[in-house]
Structures are given as structure tokens and as C-alpha cells.
Scaffold this active site. Structure first.
Site, PDB file in Angstrom:
ATOM      1  N   LYS A 111      66.929  40.699  78.434  1.00 53.62           N
ATOM      2  CA  LYS A 111      66.299  41.852  77.800  1.00 53.62           C
ATOM      3  C   LYS A 111      65.377  42.491  78.826  1.00 53.62           C
ATOM      4  CE  LYS A 111      67.244  38.947  74.144  1.00 53.62           C
ATOM      5  NZ  LYS A 111      67.474  37.478  74.229  1.00 53.62           N
ATOM      6  N   TRP A 149      69.572  45.641  76.659  1.00 55.28           N
ATOM      7  CA  TRP A 149      70.157  44.305  76.725  1.00 55.28           C
ATOM      8  C   TRP A 149      71.212  44.299  77.822  1.00 55.28           C
ATOM      9  CZ3 TRP A 149      71.113  41.962  71.193  1.00 55.28           C
ATOM     10  CH2 TRP A 149      69.871  41.743  70.583  1.00 55.28           C
ATOM     11  N   GLU A 170      79.144  28.309  60.699  1.00 54.93           N
ATOM     12  CA  GLU A 170      78.308  28.884  59.645  1.00 54.93           C
ATOM     13  C   GLU A 170      79.035  29.957  58.825  1.00 54.93           C
ATOM     14  OE1 GLU A 170      77.380  28.052  62.615  1.00 54.93           O
ATOM     15  OE2 GLU A 170      75.343  27.228  62.616  1.00 54.93           O
ATOM     16  N   THR A 188      77.114  20.790  62.477  1.00 52.68           N
ATOM     17  CA  THR A 188      77.384  21.564  63.674  1.00 52.68           C
ATOM     18  C   THR A 188      76.346  21.184  64.723  1.00 52.68           C
ATOM     19  OG1 THR A 188      77.535  23.805  64.556  1.00 52.68           O
ATOM     20  CG2 THR A 188      76.089  23.507  62.675  1.00 52.68           C
TER      21      THR A 188
END
Lengths: 547, 547
Positions: free
Chosen positions: A446, A451, A336, A189
Site C-alpha cells: 500500500k 495498492w 470459508e 482451515t
């Protein structure tokens, strides 16, 4: 660990490790005469598939492949590749599905890194390997994959041509049992920086992913993606996350499969029509190309179900498909994660709406599939409530997630920080369990302990009538941690001030949609926004320029 | 064992053991407001199910239950039982589903043998336990399951009543991870001789059985047994093989569930009608009782799919159901196999026939489900061809078969001789993979190196017009190993000789259906055939009398 009761198996060696060979038991039992089709070239039955997989196992063994070895494949999407999906791991070797879209340097890197022993290579990619074969440090031999009876002449050290070797090989192979945690497959990847990373999956993981996929793709009456009478054609490449693992599921259930070879839009549409394909998975780009063909206009696609992934299914694409009767769904996952984590979930009420009005539900990231534990966590690793508001990084546990990266344990540890796989995506979870992706974590700002999604803020800024384009990144700030910094491209002839933009954003503060520290103090008017080679906003470059 | 490549997980302790708690993730996500119904008494939502399971875990912990302990349940089929299916194993304890149909002596035997620590007992069974409580050597306490707010007064050492304790318990429990091979459930299976034997299943096994079941019950377009809009009502008891494991599968997928309590035929039919039940599993006896009710005649059962197991689905029962529109299917398995091994498999052509003409396919034992390796083997353990003729014992491998019998390793070793689970059934496998059960292995006659099915021979003898009933057993023979010995009951007024029967059988020798040594030399004309308490031919008694 809780002291539960475990009884050792009886001495007669009862054990049934989960192995890929078991995925091949039921399909041929259910449908021995069902077809596996190779584009407009050839087809054969499940009965023949089983025999060919046995022959391939003997062919590989005769070419010197032993359990634990790695066999690389460079091919288009073909039944041959399907045979490799089974035979290579079934003899205990590792299938390396080489990403043929990488640069030659990257291909060499991945093949050396994976320590490929034998390479099955399509004639189209032979010239590439001929150029770099001296750099391939572990490869001992090649087998040629050719579309005609005669392979191209090559300087590669070839054992011969696939079909000819198959015909000579014994028709029966006694596939062994071994540890279910044995590595079955690997592929690489790519990120924005550094070398490609090798993810890998064990037999156990692929079996469990397949079982979960069969359950979740066929169970819902609102989403009959794949069932016994389905006709399946993959439109995401087999080298990428095993075509999302669906060839394993389709084979387990014995349904008709159509492999298109190369992704030529006209050919894909022809195959859809000819074989009445009912289920595919696809990335938005390829779907756009198919929708742009002339021939799709005369196709009856009212029974074509398409799981869209890779990047987000946009409302525009979903609507364009709906006009042709195509049912699109969002799938969410990553290399993944094998990849399935979430998919669109439709209720009985949802599907009562006209297809065009289901877009809102179909374009949401969806609900986690069975066996997946999916949460959003804050920067301290605390789980956040499923309230549709609390934004955090998406983390997952499931029985089929890569346990690390090949030979890069430190990257694996970062991926698995705290025992959960970190996706790098920032999202909210609705009270009805729907995941809504908001941003990439590296792009999230942040600020003041909260967030702030750069995508959300870009969306709000772009609602100002004078704004043609915008990009927002976080810049370090001593007091707030980070503060947003906006780049704004004005529409032709427009002339507004920083204060105008800030005043525009104040209304969203007043309505409670954003906090007041979400309003950027720093707004630069620019001529254009830096983009990546594939046309995405290049936030890394913007941050580098601003720092 | 092949030397495959195994990469140890990264140090951040990635592990995701297969645990029953994971089966509870997706149902409440898909359908938080879907209902779990208790007969005509009460109902609640999946949201509440999750909360009640959490409360139950706290209740059990407060009652002293620790991981590794065993908790027995004596109840009818209720949502409480479903809660126990989850909460007890989820805290690491073992659920013992007590067979309430056993004799009091056998119940005491099984409860002592399983070493039950805590007992959840329905008021209906409290008097039974009160009588034997001094004999229960390991039980430390009881919890009363009552249908009203006030439990019956009891001499049992009671912690209190289930609902009252549940209301007092904390609503959140932090369910731990532990080894997936931990024992989750146990129950006892009875044979013709000796004490009941305890089979047991691990978390891993139940998770895999559930995943396979979801895939195989919903995937086929010809057999939509259980899908998202199904309504499920079990009609085989929850104490027996976890109601075939289907409550786990139904919960995983979030479908509506109806628990009938006691099996009163009129009530069952009322529930079918009221909740428009679409899927059940059932034994022939109960189905016969339901078909005999008056109220079933006014029910619309054209969408009721019923998996029949326990004993064979006869053509008569299948036809009687078909007349009412009921779709019946054969399921094959046993206590030791969790239980699913095979089920009816219907092709597109099969279901084009009128329902009444599908009986032949529906009453066959069926095709092995995904992940199951099923073979027939001869007396020397050699695998036999799938030719529809070669008769052998059915053996299986699958990831969910009991690994032995509790505390009786020698019986476990016999069960697992040669690494395959021996079912004790004799069958052929058709070229299309359909299993056809021919006999029990203890009743099969091994003669001249061949296996002769006593059932087949009885079937041929009974075709003689003078024969009212017959039973065939094998008797030892120095030359042939065994020879068949037939008991024949003649129809009233008939008078035939041994030679007449033998001559009748000769035609089947001539047609090649049986070998000449299948013709019994010994034929006794008798007044009646010895039967067991449940009305089956008692071949053990016949053999004992003849020897």
C-alpha cells in the site's frame, strides 16, 4: 430494514426448512439403478445408497449419537464417506471431516476444539488415534472403517466395524425436520500462524450451495461440466470443504459417482479409463502427478472436464492438459466460502478456438456464479469500478459463506468486517465481469494511496535479462505508508546495479503500466529467496528480516 | 423438534436473505450484450435491462410506492412486464399480476381484495378500468403502458406514460435488503365456485423455485430444455404464475428472451422462425392453434422444446408435434405450487426411439423435480406405496408452495391439512417414480374403502363399441359410501341394455383391472353429457341433477 409485507404461515404448520435430507430425494428417483463405485473394490446402486444411509442413521443412534452431537470421520475418499455426508447431518448431528494431513498435535487440537463425540476411523489412521486417544477429551467411542471383513485389533473403544454394524441396523430411519440454520458440517482451515480455525456450514447453506452448483456446472453449453450422463470422480479430498460440495450435487442429480479411495496417480488414471470419467475437480499438484504417469498416455481424455482450484491453474498445466484433450477450468473459492464463488466462463467464440488457444480464458479466475455478489473494495471499504484496472480486496456475499469460526467470534468479526466476507485476495474485475486475482492482500504494497501488487512488480523485475529470481515485499515508510523492497537473485555471471533495475522499471512507468512510486528505492542482491516448506516465497520471513 | 446446534451469526451482521434482486446478478455478468426481444417491435440488451429496472424502481418510488404496497400490472407478455417482475418486488412492494381474462367484476374483486395501490395498465385494458375505476377502493394512481410514443387519452388518474417516465427517472437505485419471507407476488386463481382466491409467493420461495428450475431444465442430456445457448419465448401468460417462473430463470442465466406480446398464432410462429426459439412453455389450446397455422409448415422446429402444462398433454397433440420435429414434455403443477412439481423424465433408452415412439413417456405426468417431496395418500392421510396401483391424492412439500390464500386463512388450512399441500388430484406413482394422474379428487368415487377413478371407468365404458360418450360420477350409498353412476350416450343406431354395459365391464373385473363394485348398478342412457363453458364434462352439474 424496509417495512415489507410478511404473512404468517397458516396454522397447519406449513414449513419446509432447507435440509440436507432433501438433496437425497431426486437422485434415487431419477436413477435408482445408477452406480456409486468404490475404486476397484465394490459398487452399489442409488437404491442401496438410500438404504445404507438409513441404516447408518440407526447405527449412529444406537452408538449414542444425538442431535447436536459431533461425529468425526477420518477416511479416504469412499462411498462410506458419502453416506456420512448425508446420514450424520440428517439425524441433526454435525459431521466433522477431519483433515488427516494435519500433524497429530493439530488433529488432537481440532477434535477437542470441535468436541467430537463419536469417531469413525479408517484402519490406516487407527494407530495415530491410539497414540493420542488419552488426549481426546470429548470422544466417547469409535467405529472402525475397514477394507476387509475383519477390522484390525485396536485399543480404541470400538463399537465395532462399519459394515458389520450397518448389516445389523434397521433399514428405515424417520429423519426429522429441524431448523435449517442447524450446523451440519465443520472442518478446520490452517493459516501460516496460530491454531487451525473451524469453519462451519448449516443445512440451509449446503442446500443452497448444492442448488447453485447444479445450475452453474451444467447450464453452459460451452462448459458441460456435470450433466445427467456425466460420470463424476472427486480428486480433492472429501475432508476438505466436502470435496467442494460436488458429492451433494452429484447425488441430487443421480449421476454415476466413482470414489477413488487414496490418491494414487496410477489408480486414478485406471479409474478414469475404466469408468470413462467425465468430470473431476483437482488441485494442480495432483493433476501434475496424474499427467506424469505412463498410463495416461493411452487414455482417451477428450471428454474429461476438470475444475482446478486450491491454487491457480497455470498456463503450463492447462496447456499440458490440452495436449491430451483434457478440458480444464479455473474454480475460485476458499474453505470459508463452501467453496464456490467463481469459475471460468467461456463464450461461444472462445470454444471455437482450438483447445490449446483457449488457455488464456481458462486460466483466468472467472466469473462469479449465480447468487454470488462479488466486488473489489479499497482500503476504506469503497466499491471499485469493474474496469480491469482498479485493484482492491475481493469481498463476497452469498447464501453459503461460513458465518464465523467455531468458538472464535473475534476472528469471525474480522472475516465479516462491513457485512462482506473478506477473502484476503487482491484483484481487478474486467468490464466483462471476469475476476483477475493479483495478489494476497497481506503481500500487496500500500503505497501513496494505491495498492501495488507484489506479484505484478516481481513479474516486471524478472523480465530484466540478468534477473534469475526476485521477491518484493512492502516495508513501512513514514511518507508513503509503505514502499516496495526488492530482493533480487542474479543469473550466473551477471553483474548489474540497482540503477540498472530501476531504469528497466522506468519503461513501465513511461508506458503507464505502473506509477513511479512503484519503483523500489531499496533493492538487495541476494544469493537466494527464502521459501516455505511447500516451495512458495516466504514473504512473512522476508518482511521479518527487513523490519 | 430435534435439539440441533445453532450458532448465532457474528455481530457484523452477516446475513444474506434470499431476495429477487440476487436473480439479477448473474445474467448480466454472463451475457451483458444478449438480447431481450419484444415481438417485432424492439429489443435491448441485458445491460439495458438492468438500467431499466433501476429506473423503474425510481419511477415507482416517485409515484409514491413504498415497501409493503401492492402494484398491479395489466399487460400482455412484454419486456416491460419482465422489468416489473424484478423492480416491484426488489423495492419491497408486491407485484399483483392481474388476470386480464377474468370478467370485469372479478377483476374489480381481485384488485380490491389485493388492495392495489398503483396500477400499470396497457392501453388495451384502460377502457375496462375507466368503467370500473370508481369501484377500485384502494388504487391511488395509474401508469400507462402504450405501444407508441403517445398514450391514449384517459379518464384514469395517470402519472404518465411508462417509457416517458422511465426516461426521466434516475438510472441508479440502491435496492435494500429485507426479510426473505416478504411477499413478492400475488395473483388469483379461479375455481368452479366462489370468488377467485389470492395465492402469494415470497422472495425466498421465488428464488428457490428459480434455482431448482435452472437445475432441472438444463441438467438432463435427454431433455436440454433450457441452457446457455437457448432462446426462450414464453407462451403461457405472464399474469399466470409468473409465466411458470421461467422469466426469472432465463434472466438469472442470461439467455436470449423473446416476448410475444399478444398470443396471435401467426405472430408466434413468425417469432419462432425469426429468432430460432428453442424453448417455450405452452398450454395445449395455444399449441393446437399454432399447429393449425399455415406458416408452421415451413418452420424448422427440430430444436424447439416445449413444456406443456395447464391441462394434460394428450397423445394426439404430442404426436402432431412430433411430426414437425417438436419435442414436447409434460409439466405438472398448479397456481398454488409456483408451479413446478413434476416434469417428464426421459432416460437414454427413451430418446433412442424415434420421436414419434416417445409419446408414451412424454405424456406421462413425470417425475418430481429436485427438492420436491411428492406422495400419494389415502383418505386417512397414510402414505401409499409407489407400486403403480395404489391410488391416492397427490400431496407435496417443497420450498416454494403458497403458504395460504390472501385473507382467507380457513381455505389455507384446508389446503395444508396435515402439513402437506393437497393438490386435489388423484394419482398413482409407478415403481420408477413416475406420477400418473388418474382423476380430480372431487370426481373420484370412494366405494367400499377403495378409490375408483371416474376417468378410468369412463375409459373402460367407452371401449364398448356402442358407446359414443359417457360420464361417471359417484352418488352417496349407505352401504358402500359411494357407488358409481354412469351416463351413456349411444352411437347413432345402436341399441344396448344396461346389462350389456355391465357385461362389457365384467371382463375388466375378471382381468383384475377393476373391482366388482366398480361396475355401476345405475346406468342412464342420455342424449348428451352436460359440459362446462370450456367444454369439459360438468360433473358438478351431473351430481346435482342426480342427488
Amino acid at each position: 430494514m424496509a417495512e415489507t409485507k410478511i404473512i404468517p404461515p397458516v396454522s397447519n404448520a406449513y414449513s419446509y426448512p432447507l435440509l440436507i435430507k432433501q438433496l437425497l430425494l431426486s437422485g434415487p428417483r431419477y436413477s435408482p439403478d445408477e452406480k456409486i463405485v468404490y475404486a476397484d473394490r465394490s459398487e452399489y446402486t442409488y437404491r442401496e445408497l438410500v438404504e445404507r444411509i438409513n441404516r447408518l442413521a440407526n447405527m449412529l443412534t444406537e452408538a449414542g449419537v444425538k442431535p447436536g452431537d459431533t461425529v468425526a470421520v477420518l477416511d479416504w475418499d469412499t462411498p462410506r464417506y458419502l453416506e456420512c455426508f448425508f446420514a450424520i447431518p440428517m439425524i441433526g448431528a454435525i459431521l466433522h471431516t477431519v483433515n488427516v494431513r494435519l500433524s497429530p498435535e493439530q488433529i488432537v487440537y481440532t477434535m477437542n476444539h470441535a468436541e467430537d463425540d463419536l469417531v469413525l476411523v479408517h484402519d490406516d489412521f487407527a494407530p495415530l488415534l491410539e497414540k493420542v486417544s488419552d488426549d481426546l477429551q470429548t470422544v466417547k467411542g469409535y467405529i472402525q472403517l475397514t477394507e476387509n471383513s475383519q477390522p484390525v485389533s485396536t485399543s480404541l473403544k470400538s463399537h465395532g466395524e462399519y459394515e458389520a454394524l450397518l448389516a445389523k441396523a434397521e433399514a428405515h430411519f424417520d429423519f426429522p425436520d429441524f431448523d435449517e440454520n442447524s450446523v451440519a458440517t465443520t472442518f478446520y482451515t490452517t493459516g501460516t500462524t496460530g491454531n487451525p480455525k473451524g469453519v462451519y456450514f448449516s443445512h440451509r447453506q449446503l442446500v443452497l450451495h448444492t442448488m447453485a452448483q447444479v445450475g452453474s456446472l451444467g447450464f453452459s453449453d460451452q462448459m458441460p461440466l456435470m450433466r445427467s450422463s456425466s460420470v463424476y470422480m472427486p480428486v480433492t479430498p472429501m475432508f476438505h470443504v466436502h470435496a467442494w460440495g460436488v458429492p451433494y450435487a452429484a447425488t441430487m442429480m443421480g449421476i454415476k459417482q466413482v470414489y477413488p479411495g487414496r490418491y494414487e496417480p496410477e489408480l486414478l488414471v485406471d479409474l478414469l479409463k475404466k469408468h470413462k470419467v467425465t468430470f473431476s475437480h483437482c488441485v494442480p499438484t495432483i493433476m501434475q502427478m496424474m499427467l506424469a504417469t505412463e498410463s495416461i498416455k493411452t487414455a482417451d481424455l477428450s471428454n474429461w472436464h476438470v475444475l482446478i482450484g486450491g491454487s491457480a491453474l497455470t498456463e503450463g498445466l492447462c496447456n499440458a492438459g490440452a495436449k491430451l484433450g483434457i478440458r480444464m477450468y479455473t474454480g475460485y473459492g476458499m474453505s470459508e466460502t463452501c467453496p464456490l464463488l467463481c469459475s471460468t466462463h467461456l463464450t461461444e467464440d472462445d470454444v471455437k478456438l482450438p483447445l490449446e488457444e483457449q488457455t488464456d480464458r481458462r486460466t483466468k479466475t472467472g466469473v462469479a456464479v449465480p447468487m454470488v455478489d462479488l466486488q473489489v473494495i479499497d482500503a476504506d471499504g469503497n466499491m471499485l469500478p469493474h474496469d480491469g484496472k482498479s485493484k482492491g480486496e475481493v469481498v463476497a456475499r452469498a447464501p453459503w459463506l461460513t458465518q464465523g469460526y467455531l468458538k472464535e467470534p473475534e476472528k469471525g468479526e474480522a472475516l465479516w468486517e462491513g457485512g462482506w466476507l473478506h477473502t484476503g485476495d487482491v484483484a481487478t474485475i474486467e468490464p466483462d465481469s471476469t475476476l483477475v486475482i493479483r495478489d494476497r492482500i497481506k503481500d500487496v504494497i500500500k503505497t501513496g494511496g494505491e495498492w501495488l501488487s507484489s506479484l505484478d512488480l516481481e513479474n516486471l523485475i524478472s523480465q530484466h535479462p540478468a534477473v534469475a529470481a526476485t521477491a518484493v515485499v512492502g516495508v513501512p515508510d513514514d511518507k508513503w505508508g509503505e514502499r516496495p523492497h526488492a530482493l533480487v537473485v542474479l543469473a550466473p555471471g551477471e553483474d548489474v546495479t540497482i540503477e540498472d533495475i530501476q531504469k528497466h522499471l522506468q519503461q513501465f512507468v513511461d508506458s503507464g503500466e505502473i506509477n513511479k512510486w512503484a519503483i523500489p528505492q531499496q533493492i538487495d542482491f541476494v544469493d537466494d529467496i527464502p521459501k516455505t516448506s511447500v516451495g512458495k516465497i516466504n514473504k512473512k520471513q522476508i518482511r521479518d528480516q527487513l523490519h
